[in-house]
Design an enzyme around this catalytic site. Sequence first.
Site, short mmCIF file in Angstrom:
data_model
loop_
_atom_site.label_atom_id
_atom_site.label_comp_id
_atom_site.label_asym_id
_atom_site.label_seq_id
_atom_site.Cartn_x
_atom_site.Cartn_y
_atom_site.Cartn_z
N ARG A 249 0.87 -1.07 -0.02
CA ARG A 249 -0.10 -0.10 -0.01
C ARG A 249 0.91 1.09 0.22
O ARG A 249 2.03 1.26 0.35
CB ARG A 249 -0.98 -0.18 1.15
N GLY A 250 0.26 2.31 -0.75
CA GLY A 250 1.28 3.48 -0.64
C GLY A 250 0.25 4.57 -0.63
O GLY A 250 -0.95 4.43 -0.35
N GLY A 251 0.80 5.73 -1.03
CA GLY A 251 0.08 6.95 -0.99
C GLY A 251 -0.91 6.76 -2.04
O GLY A 251 -2.08 7.67 -2.12
N GLY B 112 -2.45 4.27 -3.23
CA GLY B 112 -3.78 3.15 -3.01
C GLY B 112 -3.12 1.94 -2.65
O GLY B 112 -1.71 1.70 -2.45
N VAL C 147 -2.21 -2.16 -3.19
CA VAL C 147 -1.97 -3.03 -4.38
C VAL C 147 -2.10 -4.60 -4.05
O VAL C 147 -1.78 -5.07 -2.81
CB VAL C 147 -0.29 -2.90 -4.74
N ASP D 2 7.84 10.61 -6.57
CA ASP D 2 7.72 9.78 -5.23
C ASP D 2 8.91 8.70 -5.38
O ASP D 2 8.48 7.55 -4.82
CB ASP D 2 6.43 9.58 -5.22
#
Length: 845
Positions: free
Chosen positions: A536-538, A540, A542, A653
Amino acid sequence: MDLSRSVAVLVLIVAVCFPSASAEDQLAVGERLLVEQTLVSDGGAFALGFFSPDDAAGPTRRYLGIWYNSIPAPRTVVWVGNRDAPAAGSPTLALANDSSLVVSDADGRVLWRTPGAGGSSSSSSSPPPALLTNEGNLVVRSPNGTVAWQSFDHPTDTFVPGMKVRLSHLTGEGNRIVSWKSPGDPAPGSFSYGLDPGTSLQLLMWNGTRPYWRTPVWKGYAVASMYLSAGTVLYTAIVDTEEEISIAFTLSGGAAPTRYVVTSTGRFQLLSWNSTVSAWATLLSWPSSGCSTYKRCGAYGYCDVTAAPAACRCLDGFEPASASEWGAGVFEQGCRRKEALPPCGGGMGVGFVPMPTMKVPDKFSLDTGNRSAEECAARCAANCSCEAYAYANLQSSSAKGELSRCIVWAGELVDAQMIGPRWGGETLYLRVPVAAASTSPGGKASRNAVKIAVPVSAAVLLLTCILFLWFCRFRDKRRKTESQKTLMPGTRTGTTNTSSEIGEGDHTGDLEFPSIRFADIVAATGNFSKALMIGRGGFGKVYKAKLDGGQVVAVKRLSKDSEQGAEEFKNEAILIAKLQHRNLVRLLGCCTEGAEKLLIYEYLPNKGLDAILFDRARKAVLDWPTRLGIIKGVARGLLYLHQDSRLTVIHRDLKASNVLLDAEMRPKIADFGMAKIFGDNQVKANTRKVVGTYGYIAPEYSTEGVFSVKSDVYSFGVLLLEIVSGIRVSATEGIMEFPSLIIYAWSLWREGKAGKLVDPSMAGGCSQDEASLCIHVGLLCVEDDPSRRPLMSSVVSILENGSASSLSLPTPVQPAFIEMMGEKSQRSDLENTRNTMAMTVLQGR
Ligand SMILES: *[C@@H]1O[C@H](CO)[C@@H](O)[C@H](O)[C@H]1NC(C)=O
Ligand SMILES: *[C@@H]1O[C@H](CO)[C@@H](O)[C@H](O)[C@H]1NC(C)=O
Ligand SMILES: *[C@@H]1O[C@H](CO)[C@@H](O)[C@H](O)[C@H]1NC(C)=O
Ligand SMILES: *[C@@H]1O[C@H](CO)[C@@H](O)[C@H](O)[C@H]1NC(C)=O
Ligand SMILES: *[C@@H]1O[C@H](CO)[C@@H](O)[C@H](O)[C@H]1NC(C)=O
Ligand SMILES: *[C@@H]1O[C@H](CO)[C@@H](O)[C@H](O)[C@H]1NC(C)=O
């Protein structure tokens, strides 16, 4: 109309040619400032004159004051002269021939007077006029030009840029900010704020003579920056010299009026003028919670402000002295040891337990001398009355040649706080019986430490905490507005002409770019089951998914913040899918349904670089050739994005978790093109959100919101240093108490010991030449001035050509955010402080 304009021009010409004719910022000897008159500073920022705090009730009490000239009524007064002696009638201000300022009432009685220049006032030269500067400082000079008196040395309740709160090392005296008695009465109130005369390592707020609130203890003397809003930075400088220690702050250019104030109810607040609503906005306010006032939790207790709500707790190894009182919310008796310390004897039978991220207790003493962390621990262990110690490396910031700061406590530990991983806290080492100790006296936490220090980002400078406090507020606000936005779908039309951006000769239709049905994805991911979530990241979450044909893919479900319409999103995704390079993760397809937006990527079994690089057990897998291969691969991938593809794509990013590794440990950059897919504003918002990647963000972005390929180069430099060292940019361990990995790397480099940065866990060692070249390139990439950073094309070519090219490389300059205040040439006077800070600002750009 023309006439009035030419008059205005004439006035301007007169004003320019005959400055003395309009010198309303000065008061000469013999002149009088009457009740209805004001001096206005040269730039128009501040005015000086007489005011009444209770204008409405009739001007029965008049005070000499300085206020913001451009801020409408009610006046915001930043300084008051005769605060104890208001004038009932019509007072006047005059400058006497001995350079003293005098406020007298209508009868000629002197209400207030500054000390004169002393010496012989009978000298023939008449003293220079008093001047109101554009910083809001009223300055009186002696005939020989030295400052005889200035209002900045005698603050009332307001701390403005340029002012200094100081403490003399010689006399132990200093100036304090003193609250008003009440909002309508400028007489001195009971709260005051200034440097702690006992230690000079912290600031205190007193209620009368009793401490009321305390800042964290400093871990260095330097410039700290705090981001107030996009483009506005507040720089705080602590300057320590032989004679005195002082603190001052300044703002980046064009910032709205901003000030600190000590209120009559005992709060220390940071306020900023919001011209849209024509009011002061309170950005920060201390004490921050009910239990953060001084000694609130009793001896050996601490206020945990990381909890919601903040609560009193006992230090590790302690329990409430009276459980019933503690339970009832009465903390005065504090805590006591669960297990007594063994009788004292040669330092045996004791150890230390670390408590990270603390505002360490008050009543410490400084154990002076050049010590290592181990020596500091040993000193405490050897002294029976030592209850705790804390250690900081000052090497990069000390003004007086001190290289470390070892502080020790004897007697009760009072007023500690747990202020969280990012708020400028430090580790407190508590003396405990050896059975309970999880550390050796050397202070190195063992594997099975009772407390596992959360990876802590390097926030060493005083007031860094403010940044994060502010940040969290900002973020929360932002979240709210964003969620409001998503409540109103369809506000944007999907009109795009991306196909023209692609350029001639493109056949979008030819591209095999499947649009996959949402229902199929739901099925393939088990309705986005947690078990299949792989990251998960900024942007959304995965998921790993197996499509109908048996192909294993990674599905990124974008968070719903995206404002883009479905059509626009799809067009951008097609565009991004055209970026194909062996060091970029392949985008295979996309899917939209309602507010849902999904991207389908190739699946890489080895996941993110961070999962291996920062894992003690697994990092040895990455030997030097592999690491060098990863660095070169990422550099090539980035070069392709910046230059070699038809679109110039700035990643924005780049970080270790966005570099995925394939089965052969070859790197592939993920999450590129998010700017396009999300829309620019969204990405900016998002980058703010992922505060965890703060260490990767280039200074010009964090200060000014400016993005360029050079911001990516900065992130690449940080990533490179991480790969070589195996240390996270946000780590505080492994960097010898330096404030950050970058500063640590630079310091080693300067001393010709760059080899020490190389990760010792690398199997088979490494080529010193190659590693040294990499570190050199990394340091050039993280320079504060974007124009000094190389382009990715140079980086790739340097890395490919190997150490042969290192001779021609420039020497990296010191990272500006640690630009020391302590260089011998920099004296402590205000002018120099400002110059240094201005320099820092400059280099930050
Ligand atoms: C300037 O004059 C003041 C008193 O008038 C005196 O105390 C100070 O030492 C003088 N400074 C210099 C540099 O002459
Ligand atoms: C300064 O002022 C005092 C009183 O106002 C006066 O007696 C004295 O002569 C003045 N000195 C000079 C040098 O003008
Ligand atoms: C400040 O001290 C006074 C006198 O000791 C006390 O009455 C008052 O409650 C204190 N104020 C606060 C906010 O603690
Ligand atoms: C001023 O206040 C308004 C309303 O609270 C807010 O929307 C705006 O962002 C503020 N402006 C600044 C510069 O903070
Ligand atoms: C401080 O101590 C370190 C090792 O403990 C030593 O290398 C260094 O030279 C010392 N510096 C000074 C100025 O004494
Ligand atoms: C032990 O610490 C106390 C308090 O800091 C100090 O007064 C005392 O001199 C120290 N004793 C030794 C032997 O260093």
